[in-house]
Design a protein around this motif. Structure first.
Motif, PDB file in Angstrom:
ATOM      1  N   ASN A  95     -19.348   2.568  -6.276  1.00  0.00           N
ATOM      2  CA  ASN A  95     -19.436   1.470  -5.326  1.00  0.00           C
ATOM      3  C   ASN A  95     -20.432   1.807  -4.220  1.00  0.00           C
ATOM      4  O   ASN A  95     -20.650   2.976  -3.910  1.00  0.00           O
ATOM      5  N   VAL A  96     -20.993   0.776  -3.600  1.00  0.00           N
ATOM      6  CA  VAL A  96     -21.847   0.940  -2.433  1.00  0.00           C
ATOM      7  C   VAL A  96     -20.953   1.298  -1.248  1.00  0.00           C
ATOM      8  O   VAL A  96     -19.966   0.616  -0.981  1.00  0.00           O
ATOM      9  N   LEU A  97     -21.292   2.374  -0.549  1.00  0.00           N
ATOM     10  CA  LEU A  97     -20.518   2.805   0.614  1.00  0.00           C
ATOM     11  C   LEU A  97     -21.375   2.686   1.870  1.00  0.00           C
ATOM     12  O   LEU A  97     -22.495   3.208   1.913  1.00  0.00           O
ATOM     13  N   PHE A  98     -20.835   2.013   2.886  1.00  0.00           N
ATOM     14  CA  PHE A  98     -21.547   1.797   4.141  1.00  0.00           C
ATOM     15  C   PHE A  98     -21.053   2.744   5.219  1.00  0.00           C
ATOM     16  O   PHE A  98     -19.859   3.058   5.284  1.00  0.00           O
ATOM     17  N   ASP A  99     -21.970   3.159   6.090  1.00  0.00           N
ATOM     18  CA  ASP A  99     -21.599   3.806   7.347  1.00  0.00           C
ATOM     19  C   ASP A  99     -21.043   2.722   8.257  1.00  0.00           C
ATOM     20  O   ASP A  99     -21.276   1.521   8.021  1.00  0.00           O
ATOM     21  N   PRO A 100     -20.348   3.106   9.335  1.00  0.00           N
ATOM     22  CA  PRO A 100     -19.889   2.075  10.292  1.00  0.00           C
ATOM     23  C   PRO A 100     -21.070   1.238  10.784  1.00  0.00           C
ATOM     24  O   PRO A 100     -22.167   1.744  10.999  1.00  0.00           O
ATOM     25  N   TRP A 101     -20.794  -0.049  10.956  1.00  0.00           N
ATOM     26  CA  TRP A 101     -21.838  -0.972  11.389  1.00  0.00           C
ATOM     27  C   TRP A 101     -22.021  -0.923  12.894  1.00  0.00           C
ATOM     28  O   TRP A 101     -21.058  -0.819  13.648  1.00  0.00           O
ATOM     29  N   GLN A 102     -23.264  -1.030  13.328  1.00  0.00           N
ATOM     30  CA  GLN A 102     -23.605  -1.192  14.733  1.00  0.00           C
ATOM     31  C   GLN A 102     -23.964  -2.663  14.921  1.00  0.00           C
ATOM     32  O   GLN A 102     -24.989  -3.114  14.430  1.00  0.00           O
ATOM     33  N   ILE A 103     -23.094  -3.400  15.603  1.00  0.00           N
ATOM     34  CA  ILE A 103     -23.270  -4.846  15.780  1.00  0.00           C
ATOM     35  C   ILE A 103     -23.987  -5.099  17.109  1.00  0.00           C
ATOM     36  O   ILE A 103     -23.691  -4.470  18.118  1.00  0.00           O
ATOM     37  N   PHE A 104     -24.924  -6.044  17.100  1.00  0.00           N
ATOM     38  CA  PHE A 104     -25.644  -6.396  18.325  1.00  0.00           C
ATOM     39  C   PHE A 104     -25.944  -7.883  18.320  1.00  0.00           C
ATOM     40  O   PHE A 104     -25.920  -8.542  17.284  1.00  0.00           O
ATOM     41  N   ASP A 105     -26.234  -8.426  19.514  1.00  0.00           N
ATOM     42  CA  ASP A 105     -26.632  -9.836  19.612  1.00  0.00           C
ATOM     43  C   ASP A 105     -28.019  -9.974  19.021  1.00  0.00           C
ATOM     44  O   ASP A 105     -28.946  -9.248  19.373  1.00  0.00           O
ATOM     45  N   ASP A 106     -28.151 -10.909  18.110  1.00  0.00           N
ATOM     46  CA  ASP A 106     -29.431 -11.151  17.448  1.00  0.00           C
ATOM     47  C   ASP A 106     -30.136 -12.275  18.187  1.00  0.00           C
ATOM     48  O   ASP A 106     -29.747 -13.441  18.078  1.00  0.00           O
ATOM     49  N   GLU A 107     -31.167 -11.933  18.951  1.00  0.00           N
ATOM     50  CA  GLU A 107     -31.853 -12.922  19.779  1.00  0.00           C
ATOM     51  C   GLU A 107     -33.160 -13.392  19.163  1.00  0.00           C
ATOM     52  O   GLU A 107     -33.951 -14.053  19.824  1.00  0.00           O
ATOM     53  N   ARG A 108     -33.406 -13.038  17.899  1.00  0.00           N
ATOM     54  CA  ARG A 108     -34.610 -13.494  17.224  1.00  0.00           C
ATOM     55  C   ARG A 108     -34.477 -14.971  16.874  1.00  0.00           C
ATOM     56  O   ARG A 108     -33.374 -15.432  16.570  1.00  0.00           O
ATOM     57  N   PRO A 109     -35.571 -15.684  16.848  1.00  0.00           N
ATOM     58  CA  PRO A 109     -35.499 -17.080  16.400  1.00  0.00           C
ATOM     59  C   PRO A 109     -35.141 -17.135  14.916  1.00  0.00           C
ATOM     60  O   PRO A 109     -35.554 -16.273  14.151  1.00  0.00           O
ATOM     61  N   SER A 110     -34.384 -18.142  14.534  1.00  0.00           N
ATOM     62  CA  SER A 110     -33.976 -18.288  13.132  1.00  0.00           C
ATOM     63  C   SER A 110     -35.127 -18.713  12.263  1.00  0.00           C
ATOM     64  O   SER A 110     -36.023 -19.358  12.618  1.00  0.00           O
TER      65      SER A 110
END
Length: 104
Positions: free
Chosen positions: A89-104
């Motif tokens: 299986n694909v194993l992820f490290d803990p995620w670092q979440i941030f506000d995404d301020e880029r235009p869609s």
């Protein structure tokens, strides 16, 4: 068996109830010999979490044959590799979440 490591940046899809419009940075290890299949498995695993890939920052092949198993610095890599292969299986490290301020 070889694994592939990916360091990446992504963003949660707009409709995600918890993380909608948030960005994420993390890394993962994918148990797969072929780079292109590993990348496809990685992108598929991201989609399961409603994450769209923005960019791959780094990637490389992880094989036990290329590591000095007596070096304590390699222990986390060896354990991560073995767990990914064992679980297939694909194993992820803990995620670092941030506000995404880029235009869609």
């Amino acid at each position: 068996m070889a694994c592939w490591y990916f360091l990446f940046e992504g963003k949660f899809k707009e409709g995600d109830p918890v993380y909608g419009l948030k960005g994420v940075c993390s890394s993962c290890i994918v148990p797969e010999e072929d780079y292109f299949q590993a990348k496809a498995n990685f992108i598929s695993a991201l989609a399961e979490y409603d994450i769209e890939l923005v960019q791959i920052e780094d990637f490389f092949n992880v094989t036990l044959e290329d590591m000095d198993i007596s070096d304590p610095d390699n222990k986390p890599w060896i354990e991560w590799h073995n767990q990914a292969v064992e679980e297939s299986n694909v194993l992820f490290d803990p995620w670092q979440i941030f506000d995404d301020e880029r235009p869609s």
